[in-house]
Design an enzyme around this catalytic site. Sequence first.
Site, PDB file in Angstrom:
ATOM      1  N   ARG A   7       1.115  -0.685  -0.083  1.00 21.07           N
ATOM      2  CA  ARG A   7       0.080   0.044   0.426  1.00 21.07           C
ATOM      3  C   ARG A   7       0.939   1.370   0.198  1.00 21.07           C
ATOM      4  NH1 ARG A   7      -2.276   1.196   6.153  1.00 21.07           N
ATOM      5  NH2 ARG A   7      -0.037   0.339   7.547  1.00 21.07           N
ATOM      6  N   GLU A  54     -18.628   4.446  -1.226  1.00 18.13           N
ATOM      7  CA  GLU A  54     -17.944   4.076  -1.980  1.00 18.13           C
ATOM      8  C   GLU A  54     -18.693   3.698  -3.001  1.00 18.13           C
ATOM      9  OE1 GLU A  54     -16.510   2.933   1.790  1.00 18.13           O
ATOM     10  OE2 GLU A  54     -18.005   2.814   0.978  1.00 18.13           O
ATOM     11  N   PHE A  79     -14.194  -2.762   0.956  1.00 16.66           N
ATOM     12  CA  PHE A  79     -15.051  -1.890   0.470  1.00 16.66           C
ATOM     13  C   PHE A  79     -14.939  -1.771  -0.889  1.00 16.66           C
ATOM     14  CE2 PHE A  79     -13.817  -0.020   4.741  1.00 16.66           C
ATOM     15  CZ  PHE A  79     -14.847  -0.721   5.714  1.00 16.66           C
ATOM     16  N   HIS A 105      -5.489  -3.222   2.082  1.00 14.04           N
ATOM     17  CA  HIS A 105      -5.792  -4.001   3.218  1.00 14.04           C
ATOM     18  C   HIS A 105      -6.909  -5.064   3.001  1.00 14.04           C
ATOM     19  CE1 HIS A 105      -4.859   0.346   4.536  1.00 14.04           C
ATOM     20  NE2 HIS A 105      -4.781  -0.561   6.011  1.00 14.04           N
ATOM     21  N   ARG A 163      -1.528  -4.549   3.684  1.00 17.92           N
ATOM     22  CA  ARG A 163      -1.169  -3.301   4.730  1.00 17.92           C
ATOM     23  C   ARG A 163       0.785  -4.489   5.738  1.00 17.92           C
ATOM     24  NH1 ARG A 163      -4.775  -3.172  10.591  1.00 17.92           N
ATOM     25  NH2 ARG A 163      -3.744  -1.832  11.390  1.00 17.92           N
TER      26      ARG A 163
END
Length: 309
Positions: A7, A54, A79, A105, A163
């Site tokens: 990320r 989103e 999401f 994530h 992550r």
Amino acid sequence: MAKKATRESYGAALVEYGADPNIVVLDADLSKSTKTEMFKKAYPDRFINCGIAEANMMCVAAGLASCGKTVFASSFAMFAAGRAYEQIRNSIGYTKLNVKIGATHAGISVGEDGASHQCLEDIALMRTIPGMVIINPADDIEARAAVKAAIDHEGPVYMRFGRLAVEDVHGEDYKFEIGKGSTLKEGSDVSIIATGLMVGMAMEAAKMLENEGISARVINIATIKPIDEDIIIKASKETGAIVTAEEHYIMGGLGSAVTEVVCKSAPCPVKIIGTDRYGKSGKPAELFKEYGLTPENIVKNVKEAIAMK
């Protein structure tokens, strides 16, 4: 060797290539976590915080792309792929718009955030969308290269970032290409085909197997769609057994994509390492062990696959 979360690589790459005035970055109120805040600081006029909405963000991305922009829409994988699936399918996939989804994530390595945030089905969801390119990079080097490849590619791209900090498995001379896998280690007894952070574990497993006299080929598949059929067929024919490893459900992910190729073109025994249940809260190392996402479990499955020849 220094470790870095992919990320972080995503955010850094957006800044590196962000001088292009055509690039616009959207986020759903998670820019600190997705690392798009790096782009926000560098190019505030081309960053939009769409809030915790989103589905709306994907529609905004589609609108901007329809006007000729290259749009990066970012959120957690749960999401991005889950909550906004309908909008991705209808507004981005169906219309073949130039939207790049930066999903961070992903997987159980999210750790203490628990099952609600540990997205293990996103690859399966995105694989069902015609024309969607899916990239799951293994390390910092590949993640940065994947962002550049996504920019150069005309059409929708889903990029999966982690992550957890991981070590590099590639050298700086590595050349990433959409639709192409890479052989990180040659071997003749079995092929271990991995994606994402499981590539590093596959390399560890190969070293363990070498100590037992087993020669394992290690293949990194970063582009799960379109998948590199040639490298899979070659692995099947030359080693006669395959083990796949992914931080994802065993349904619809890398293992499914590999077995589709094997069944069609080069049958051989295949063992799929992943999970078939929800994640839960815990430290990543403990979760990896509980869910069998370890070099030791790869070794176990390799031996079973070889016995099936």
